[in-house]
Design a protein around this motif. Structure first.
Motif, short mmCIF file in Angstrom:
data_model
loop_
_atom_site.label_atom_id
_atom_site.label_comp_id
_atom_site.label_asym_id
_atom_site.label_seq_id
_atom_site.Cartn_x
_atom_site.Cartn_y
_atom_site.Cartn_z
N HIS A 123 63.55 41.79 50.57
CA HIS A 123 62.61 41.94 51.69
C HIS A 123 62.29 40.59 52.31
O HIS A 123 62.22 40.46 53.53
N LEU A 124 62.13 39.57 51.46
CA LEU A 124 61.85 38.22 51.94
C LEU A 124 63.02 37.69 52.77
O LEU A 124 62.81 37.09 53.83
N LEU A 125 64.23 37.94 52.31
CA LEU A 125 65.41 37.49 53.06
C LEU A 125 65.46 38.16 54.43
O LEU A 125 65.75 37.51 55.44
N ILE A 126 65.17 39.45 54.47
CA ILE A 126 65.17 40.18 55.75
C ILE A 126 64.09 39.62 56.67
O ILE A 126 64.34 39.36 57.85
N ARG B 209 62.82 36.71 56.77
CA ARG B 209 63.16 35.35 57.23
C ARG B 209 64.50 35.29 57.98
O ARG B 209 64.89 34.22 58.44
N GLY B 210 65.20 36.41 58.05
CA GLY B 210 66.48 36.44 58.75
C GLY B 210 67.56 35.64 58.05
O GLY B 210 68.42 35.03 58.70
N ILE B 211 67.54 35.65 56.72
CA ILE B 211 68.51 34.91 55.93
C ILE B 211 69.52 35.87 55.33
O ILE B 211 69.14 36.87 54.69
N GLN B 212 70.80 35.58 55.53
CA GLN B 212 71.87 36.38 54.94
C GLN B 212 71.99 36.04 53.45
O GLN B 212 71.71 34.91 53.04
N THR B 213 72.44 37.00 52.66
CA THR B 213 72.60 36.74 51.23
C THR B 213 73.64 35.64 50.99
O THR B 213 73.49 34.85 50.06
N SER B 214 74.64 35.56 51.83
CA SER B 214 75.65 34.50 51.67
C SER B 214 75.03 33.13 51.91
O SER B 214 75.40 32.15 51.26
N GLU B 215 74.08 33.05 52.83
CA GLU B 215 73.36 31.80 53.06
C GLU B 215 72.56 31.41 51.83
O GLU B 215 72.50 30.23 51.47
N LEU B 216 71.94 32.39 51.20
CA LEU B 216 71.14 32.12 50.01
C LEU B 216 72.02 31.59 48.88
O LEU B 216 71.66 30.60 48.24
#
Length: 74
Positions: free
Chosen positions: A10-13, A15-22
């Motif tokens: 939910h936090l990634l969504i 913040r608009g962060i892709q899992t690959s970016e993480l």
């Protein structure tokens, strides 16, 4: 007690962060991401890397589920 990482996704969504970016920013393998998606064990080292990369606290990315609640939902 079980752990769920739904808060992380939910936090990634939010913040608009892709899992690959993480995975790139936190410096862990895609295997760790798979484990997170499946609510499986992830080392404290990996949790620390995620928190550092996202500038957040542990309780921002994971939640403990009491056994009785886990059994009712499972």
């Amino acid at each position: 007690m079980a752990v769920t990482y739904k808060k992380l996704f939910h936090l990634l969504i939010d913040r608009g962060i892709q899992t690959s970016e993480l995975t790139e920013k936190a410096g862990f393998s895609p295997n760790i991401l798979t484990r997170l998606r499946r609510d499986q064990y992830v080392s404290l080292d990996s949790i620390e890397k995620i928190c550092f990369a996202l500038d957040c606290k542990v309780d921002d990315i994971l939640e403990f589920i009491p056994v009785e609640k886990e059994n009712k939902n499972g």
